[in-house]
Design an enzyme around this catalytic site. Structure first.
Site, PDB file in Angstrom:
ATOM      1  N   LYS A  51      18.470 -16.801 -87.725  1.00  0.00           N
ATOM      2  CA  LYS A  51      18.708 -17.960 -88.577  1.00  0.00           C
ATOM      3  C   LYS A  51      19.788 -17.708 -89.628  1.00  0.00           C
ATOM      4  CE  LYS A  51      17.996 -22.095 -90.097  1.00  0.00           C
ATOM      5  NZ  LYS A  51      18.644 -23.166 -89.308  1.00  0.00           N
ATOM      6  N   ASN A  87      17.607  -4.491 -94.236  1.00  0.00           N
ATOM      7  CA  ASN A  87      18.466  -5.528 -93.651  1.00  0.00           C
ATOM      8  C   ASN A  87      19.891  -5.206 -94.046  1.00  0.00           C
ATOM      9  OD1 ASN A  87      16.155  -6.842 -92.954  1.00  0.00           O
ATOM     10  ND2 ASN A  87      16.374  -8.505 -94.445  1.00  0.00           N
TER      11      ASN A  87
HETATM   12  C1  AGP Z   1      23.603 -23.618 -86.306  1.00  0.00           C
HETATM   13  O1  AGP Z   1      22.901 -24.257 -85.314  1.00  0.00           O
HETATM   14  C2  AGP Z   1      23.757 -22.183 -86.162  1.00  0.00           C
HETATM   15  N1  AGP Z   1      22.532 -21.493 -85.956  1.00  0.00           N
HETATM   16  C3  AGP Z   1      24.763 -21.496 -87.075  1.00  0.00           C
HETATM   17  O2  AGP Z   1      26.007 -21.867 -86.588  1.00  0.00           O
HETATM   18  C4  AGP Z   1      24.702 -21.764 -88.588  1.00  0.00           C
HETATM   19  O3  AGP Z   1      25.041 -23.083 -88.872  1.00  0.00           O
HETATM   20  C5  AGP Z   1      25.662 -20.786 -89.290  1.00  0.00           C
HETATM   21  O4  AGP Z   1      25.278 -19.473 -89.020  1.00  0.00           O
HETATM   22  C6  AGP Z   1      25.751 -21.001 -90.795  1.00  0.00           C
HETATM   23  O5  AGP Z   1      24.529 -20.839 -91.421  1.00  0.00           O
HETATM   24  P1  AGP Z   1      24.318 -21.279 -92.918  1.00  0.00           P
HETATM   25  O6  AGP Z   1      24.465 -22.762 -92.979  1.00  0.00           O
HETATM   26  O7  AGP Z   1      22.951 -20.808 -93.292  1.00  0.00           O
HETATM   27  O8  AGP Z   1      25.388 -20.603 -93.729  1.00  0.00           O
END
Ligand code: AGP
Length: 606
Positions: A601, A98
């Site tokens: 995610k 990754n």
């Molecule tokens: C939210 O719906 C998104 N998939 C994305 O904006 C997410 O909130 C962002 O990537 C931050 O992620 P984190 O809270 O795990 O840091």
């Protein structure tokens, strides 16, 4: 972003790897693969989902040592060949990775000049060839891995197998998470505890620069200079049940529906009835220090950033400290001026988002005081911060953030109350906010009851090619998050604007084909918001109003009425119908709700 699983032990690795990959699929899902070691390396990898990989796995795929990967493409399109693992030319070494190897092109050119033939377009393949170059002469696999990593610039979480050393897996981390799982005479590793909790709750997080050797009877960790490091295992309180859909059709609906409970968990034990303050022991600051800050700067990405905008507003209103939020991804690159009297707050559900982590590291390097509002206990951002507030919202699996967004806004209300009560917020005002926070879980239940009505509205509006979301001041971050939810899971184009800005340009877009979702709370700006609705309607625009009272049909075609709380806390409740709206629009459009295209995610790359 991409998932890694590794297993060493007496059982067959393949089913454990596949199960782990399924749990990690929300992190990346364009291709998947596994390799097991049993008198040589046996590999299967395919473009597609983990289910596609499972479908091509031969019944006899035996071996008690293996590594697996689910991919979110960075270098090279999703394909069978670009899927991980990647083997060395002699098929002795296998690597899953990754992150991003930034000098992959130079390394590749050098290896090709030496006669190495590459099969894939990935940056990862350079690692398998580099490790293979030294593995024959090296005293150990970790020595060969360390030598290869010295040549690499970039980020990585890796797991490596050597066919000639069939009792061990080597893993290493720099910028991309690796967690070890300690079992009974078996060891696991993964990029996320989600893949481990079915087998063990005892985990060890690797730090950047660390490497670990896993054998069935235990593990050893090393710093980058090959010194052995001592690690204390942590017990995770999330179990396998947290990763099931619990009878819901999608994780997203499950996570939206859990919010009365998750908000209650964020609040639990933190409200004080005697002094009307919030107890936030994890901040690691005494009252004198808490009073000393003259500004608050909040950073986060995507939905985390929007919840930070709600947080900034809460802090300004309740604590009267100037506060603002900024995308962490921008903040880290603009050479920020870091001041001793500013309190920095980093937000992350996963605690692994690379842009946010790098911004925190930049702040720390410049001597900034950083608090984390984080959901994942023991994650990289949580470990990097000076203190913070855990959300206790349980794991969020669906790519779109919902319960973590809401719990973050609640955590900010607690922080604002805390900062306010050591300053000028009166006990009576503190009590008003505490009472309001206590009402939230029941009021969220009332909003969830509206689901059939919201579903109908979502079906009505889902056909629109584009939607406008507007809100003023407290309502603006709600509008931004509403637009973000809709576009990421339904792929309907959505714009969010401050309602006050509409007439300065975007009003030109308004017409019957571009409906508007307007956030209209009953606050001091109500009349101004209603004027905006009039302007939209005068241009033939359709309006769905989300607020506290039934809309005048002259001003809105439809409305969703949510329960009223204290004005400062209303944005928390106003966001929830928009989650349901986006969910049902996505279902109506037959989207892959939990795994929307192109996304993952945890964004653990730049
Ligand atoms: C939210 O719906 C998104 N998939 C994305 O904006 C997410 O909130 C962002 O990537 C931050 O992620 P984190 O809270 O795990 O840091």
């Amino acid at each position: 972003m991409c998932g890694i699983v590794a297993y060493v032990g007496p059982k067959d690795a393949a089913p454990i790897l596949l199960e782990g990959l399924q749990r990690l699929e929300y992190r990346g899902y364009d291709s998947a693969g596994v390799v097991v070691s049993n008198k040589g390396l046996k590999m299967r990898k395919v473009k597609g989902r983990v289910a596609d990989l499972a479908a091509v796995m031969p019944a006899r795929f035996k071996g008690g040592l293996g590594i697996g990967h689910t991919r979110w493409a960075t270098h090279g399109a999703p394909s069978d060949v670009n899927a991980h693992p990647h083997l060395s030319a002699d098929e002795r070494v296998a690597v899953v990775h990754n992150g991003i190897i930034e000098n992959a092109d130079q390394l590749r050119a050098k290896l090709e000049a030496e006669g190495v033939v590459f099969l894939s377009e990935t940056d990862t393949e350079v690692l398998s060839h580099l490790i293979a170059r030294t593995v024959k002469e090296a005293d150990s696999l970790e020595e060969a891995v360390r030598a290869a990593l010295k040549l690499v610039v970039g980020t990585y979480g890796i797991a490596v197998l050597d066919a000639e050393r069939p009792g061990e897996v080597v893993v290493a981390r720099n910028g991309s998470p690796i967690v070890l799982g300690i079992g009974e005479k078996e060891m696991f590793a993964a990029s996320d505890v989600a893949a481990l909790v079915r087998y063990t709750r005892q985990v060890v997080h690797l730090e950047d620069g660390e490497l670990a050797v896993l054998k069935a009877d235990g593990f050893t960790t090393f710093a980058s200079d090959a010194r052995e490091t001592a690690k204390e295992p942590l017990t995770v309180d999330w179990d396998a049940g947290h990763y099931d859909t619990g009878g819901y059709e999608h994780y997203l609906l499950k996570e939206i529906s859990e919010q009365p409970d998750t908000v209650a968990r964020t609040l639990r034990g933190r409200l004080d009835d005697r002094f009307h303050i919030a107890h936030l022991g994890g901040l690691n600051m005494d009252a004198r220090e808490t009073r000393s800050f003259r500004r608050v700067k909040i950073i986060g990405c995507g939905s985390a950033y929007y919840s930070g905008q709600i947080g900034a507003q809460l802090i300004e209103e309740l604590a009267r400290i100037p506060a603002d939020a900024e995308p962490a991804s921008e903040f880290r690159y603009r050479g920020p001026v870091v001041e001793a009297d500013t309190l920095y707050v980093a937000i992350s559900q996963s605690g692994e988002t690379y842009d946010t982590l790098a911004a925190v590291q930049e702040l720390k390097r410049k001597g900034g005081r950083v608090l984390g509002i984080v959901n994942t206990v023991g994650s990289a951002i949580a470990r990097e911060c000076d203190g913070g507030v855990y959300l206790h919202a349980g794991p969020e699996v669906s790519v779109a953030s919902t319960k973590a967004f809401t719990s973050t806004a609640v955590a900010f209300a607690l922080l604002a109350l805390h900062l306010g009560r050591v300053r000028d917020l009166s006990p009576a005002e503190g009590r008003r906010i505490c009472d309001g926070l206590r009402r939230l879980p029941e009021q969220i239940k009332e909003i969830l009851v509206l689901e059939p009505e919201i579903r109908e509205l979502a079906h009505k509006y889902a056909g629109a090619p584009s939607m406008m979301f507007v809100g003023r001041v407290r309502g603006y971050p709600v509008a931004r998050e509403g637009a973000q939810k809709l576009k990421e899971i339904s792929y309907v184009h959505a714009e969010a604007y401050p309602a006050s800005e509409l007439k300065h340009g975007p009003l030109a877009l308004i017409g019957p084909e571009m409906p508007t979702v307007a956030i209209v709370p009953d606050d001091e700006l109500l009349d101004k918001n209603l004027t905006t609705l009039g302007e939209i309607r005068a241009r033939g625009g359709r309006v769905l109003m989300v607020g506290h009272r039934v809309a005048d049909p002259k001003l809105a075609d439809d409305c969703i009425v949510v329960p009223k709380n204290e004005t400062e806390l209303d944005p928390i409740l106003l966001s929830i119908p928009l989650q349901l709206f986006a969910y049902h629009a996505a279902v109506a459009l037959e989207r892959d709700v939990d795994k929307p295209r192109n996304l993952a995610k945890s964004v653990t790359v730049e």
